[in-house]
Design a protein around this motif. Structure first.
Motif, PDB file in Angstrom:
ATOM      1  N   LYS A  63      -0.745   9.135   1.775  1.00 37.57           N
ATOM      2  CA  LYS A  63      -2.083   8.944   1.191  1.00 37.57           C
ATOM      3  C   LYS A  63      -2.920   8.040   2.077  1.00 37.57           C
ATOM      4  N   ALA A  64      -2.261   7.028   2.632  1.00 34.32           N
ATOM      5  CA  ALA A  64      -3.001   6.093   3.472  1.00 34.32           C
ATOM      6  C   ALA A  64      -3.580   6.795   4.699  1.00 34.32           C
ATOM      7  N   ILE A  65      -2.767   7.670   5.293  1.00 37.70           N
ATOM      8  CA  ILE A  65      -3.254   8.395   6.472  1.00 37.70           C
ATOM      9  C   ILE A  65      -4.459   9.234   6.113  1.00 37.70           C
ATOM     10  N   VAL A 150       3.759   0.789   9.695  1.00 36.85           N
ATOM     11  CA  VAL A 150       3.748   1.863   8.704  1.00 36.85           C
ATOM     12  C   VAL A 150       2.339   1.980   8.146  1.00 36.85           C
ATOM     13  N   PRO A 151       1.779   3.166   8.147  1.00 41.02           N
ATOM     14  CA  PRO A 151       0.405   3.301   7.649  1.00 41.02           C
ATOM     15  C   PRO A 151       0.323   2.957   6.175  1.00 41.02           C
ATOM     16  N   GLY A 152      -0.654   2.114   5.860  1.00 41.88           N
ATOM     17  CA  GLY A 152      -0.810   1.724   4.472  1.00 41.88           C
ATOM     18  C   GLY A 152       0.147   0.644   4.046  1.00 41.88           C
ATOM     19  N   GLY A 153       0.803   0.040   5.029  1.00 42.78           N
ATOM     20  CA  GLY A 153       1.830  -0.911   4.665  1.00 42.78           C
ATOM     21  C   GLY A 153       1.317  -2.293   4.327  1.00 42.78           C
ATOM     22  N   GLU A 154       0.063  -2.571   4.708  1.00 44.30           N
ATOM     23  CA  GLU A 154      -0.411  -3.936   4.504  1.00 44.30           C
ATOM     24  C   GLU A 154      -0.575  -4.270   3.036  1.00 44.30           C
ATOM     25  N   PHE A 155      -0.709  -3.246   2.261  1.00 41.32           N
ATOM     26  CA  PHE A 155      -0.982  -3.491   0.847  1.00 41.32           C
ATOM     27  C   PHE A 155       0.264  -3.469  -0.005  1.00 41.32           C
ATOM     28  N   MET A 156       1.410  -3.369   0.638  1.00 40.18           N
ATOM     29  CA  MET A 156       2.623  -3.228  -0.155  1.00 40.18           C
ATOM     30  C   MET A 156       3.493  -4.461  -0.035  1.00 40.18           C
ATOM     31  N   ASP A 157       4.310  -4.654  -1.019  1.00 42.52           N
ATOM     32  CA  ASP A 157       5.256  -5.763  -0.952  1.00 42.52           C
ATOM     33  C   ASP A 157       6.464  -5.355  -0.116  1.00 42.52           C
ATOM     34  N   GLU A 158       7.310  -6.304   0.147  1.00 41.10           N
ATOM     35  CA  GLU A 158       8.381  -6.110   1.123  1.00 41.10           C
ATOM     36  C   GLU A 158       9.270  -4.923   0.793  1.00 41.10           C
ATOM     37  N   PHE A 159       9.607  -4.824  -0.472  1.00 43.22           N
ATOM     38  CA  PHE A 159      10.561  -3.805  -0.859  1.00 43.22           C
ATOM     39  C   PHE A 159      10.021  -2.399  -0.645  1.00 43.22           C
TER      40      PHE A 159
END
Lengths: 190, 410
Positions: A63-65, A150-159
């Motif tokens: 989705k982020a891409i 990882v695309p869209g990874g900045e908005f996610m928590d570690e897990f």
């Protein structure tokens, strides 16, 4: 486990090839001349979007891409044709939720800074604590790097970053596979 | 039941590199069973009954074993055709007693352990443990023979009693410089390691067992054997512990047990659950990323993952650049083959593909009419698709080839 992975990647490959062929057609239906760099970018973009849409919006990174690509006006045609109407709605929704998450994260970050100050006041107990601190810092740095990759990874928590990375690796592998084969085929053709 | 224990015990020691004699057991396919069993029996006797004084005899026996082992090494992982020879084993009363003593180390879950240990990446973990706790291992030996509990038939002993035994050993015998027989200690340490991992399997006693396991791992052979303290340090060093060994198997998500001496508030419980989820994911990633089996610890694993993702992304860039420079031939005839050749790939979605050939055909005609530009249009790739699809002719072979291409590179 290996068999399911193989099966999934096979399915993914089919989807990806289908969509990529579509995308390539759309790309070159524009008759303007493109230099090498533009061509490469077009190819890569079509491949990425094809991969992401092949996932059918099941994962966050896809989705982020797509949402990133949609921001650019030039790519709208490509994206629309490839992804279809369903994911467009998803992307809009995602953008809103992303925005909310960003603002809330900002607030959190401010409080983090404050908390860190409080933590530094505490004296270190013993040697092992230092080791754990260092280890934690290392891990943190690396997760930050991974989040950027990882695309869209900045908005996610570690897990979830790790989970998304898992999926992303699989799909990247598929993409590389297909592209390699295409290159081989074209070299053989010539 | 002794039979099973003994069988599996033999199987179990297979992964330990320091015990070539045990490997023999799993790989014996031929007629000279009885001879080997006798030799094995004697080594077992010597090892179990009098560890301290019997340093020479085991060594004598093992060279014999070594030769036999070398013959049989290719059959290491085969099933054990012990069946016909077992009555001779069990008939020996002394042997039964020894087996009982021996089986106390692993009453019921030898089966689980062998399957677990024989086949996967717990091996480095095992080795780590067996190397890391010789002192503890040595300490165990005297306890084995002297404890009255062991006289009971091994099958009667549940994991509970085992745990109690080993716990008492931890409490009493850590600093005990019992026997200094190296091979014995190795065997014992591997047994202890195996029992550690076995304990991890038992869900009811997981918490306590883990404490003991972690204490073995870290060689907390300090004089202060208060288990509470052990657990506290384990809690504090949770992160480093995770980095020092392979991530443990995941616990059940709902039933999280607070360990003794640990804070029972929801925060630390949630922390623990979170940590275990992460380690589970790391394990999955280990299988995915090539060359990650030997790496332990979060930071190194993340390093590998980052490198891999970066390399894959660079590959995509490079390949797209290469494709951009390629010069595929323009051939109208090829386009008609596209629909046929792409069917092998799209076997499941052939219905969907019906309208496409027309699209491709229509799309390609402008190319032939338009002036040839210096760089080839991207359309040519559709032919290439058809080519590499029809190249193999068979879908399975195609996928296999693509996979092998990747594997070669990797």
């Amino acid at each position: 486990m290996q068999e399911t992975i193989m099966h999934n990647s096979r399915e993914l490959k089919k989807e990806f090839i289908k969509k990529w062929v579509q995308g390539l057609h759309i790309c070159c239906s524009s008759k303007k001349q493109m230099n090498l760099l533009e061509r490469k970018n077009k190819i890569k973009l079509s491949a990425d979007i094809a991969l992401a849409s092949a996932k059918n919006s099941t994962t966050c990174w896809s989705k982020a891409i797509i949402s990133k690509a949609e921001k650019d006006e030039q790519n709208m045609i490509l994206v629309n044709n490839l992804s279809g109407s369903g994911s467009k709605f998803m992307c809009a929704h995602q953008k809103v939720s992303c925005h909310k998450r960003i603002t809330s994260k900002k607030i959190l970050k401010k409080s983090y800074g404050f908390r860190k100050k409080m933590k530094k006041m505490e004296p270190c107990d013993h040697g092992s604590n230092l080791a754990t601190c260092i280890a934690k810092r290392l891990v943190k740095k690396r997760t930050q790097v991974l989040k950027r990759l990882v695309p869209g990874g900045e908005f996610m928590d570690e897990f979830s970053v790790i989970k998304e990375a898992l999926d992303y690796i699989l799909s990247l592998r598929v993409q590389v596979d297909v592209m390699k084969n295409l290159v081989n085929a074209t070299t053989i053709l010539n | 039941m002794d039979r099973d224990f003994f069988l599996n015990a033999g199987l179990h020691f297979e992964p330990s590199s320091q015990n070539p004699s045990w490997k023999l057991i799993s790989s014996v396919p031929d007629q000279s069973h009885v001879d080997r069993f006798n030799t094995f029996e004697s080594t077992l006797t010597s090892m179990v009954s009098s560890p301290v004084s019997n340093s020479p005899p085991p060594k004598l026996n093992w060279p014999i074993m070594d030769n036999l082992v070398r013959q049989n090494t290719p059959n290491l992982r085969n099933s054990i055709p012990f069946g016909p020879n077992l009555p001779s084993l069990a008939a020996d009363p002394g042997f039964a007693e020894r087996a009982a003593k021996f089986s106390c180390f692993g009453s019921r879950s030898f089966n689980g352990v062998t399957s677990q240990l024989g086949l996967n990446s717990n091996n480095p973990d095992l080795k780590y443990r067996s190397n890391g706790s010789p002192l503890v291992g040595k300490a165990k030996m005297p306890r084995v023979s002297s404890s009255p509990l062991l006289k009971i038939d091994g099958s009667a002993m549940g994991i509970h009693e085992n745990k109690n035994l080993i716990e008492t050993r931890v409490v009493n015998g850590l600093g005990d410089p019992g026997c200094d027989h190296k091979t014995n200690s190795n065997e014992e340490s591997s047994v202890s390691a195996q029992s550690n991992s076995r304990k991890r399997k038992s869900s009811s006693l997981k918490g306590k067992a883990k404490e003991i396991a972690s204490s073995f791992v870290k060689e907390e052979g300090s004089d202060d054997l208060d288990s509470k303290k052990l657990k506290k340090t384990e809690d504090a060093n949770g992160e480093t512990e995770k980095k020092s060994k392979v991530p443990e198997p995941p616990k059940d998500y709902i039933h999280v047990r607070a360990r003794r001496g640990q804070a029972t508030d929801s925060h630390s419980l949630a922390e623990r659950v979170r940590r275990e989820k992460i380690s589970e994911r790391m394990k999955l990633l280990q299988d995915l990323v090539p060359g990650c089996n030997k790496v332990t610890g979060k930071a190194l694993m993340l390093d590998e993952i980052i490198n891999y993702v970066q390399s894959l992304q660079h590959q995509v860039e490079f390949l797209s650049m290469k494709l951009a420079t390629m010069n595929p031939q323009q051939d109208l005839d090829m386009n008609s083959h596209i629909s046929k050749d792409l069917y092998p790939i799209e076997s499941s979605s052939s219905d969907y593909y019906q309208p496409n050939p027309k699209v491709i055909f229509i799309g390609s005609t402008p190319i032939t009419h338009s002036p040839v530009d210096p760089l080839p249009p991207v359309h040519g790739f559709t032919e290439a698709f058809s080519q590499f699809a029809g190249f193999e002719g068979d879908e399975d072979r195609f996928w296999g080839k693509s996979r092998s291409v990747v594997r070669d590179e990797n």
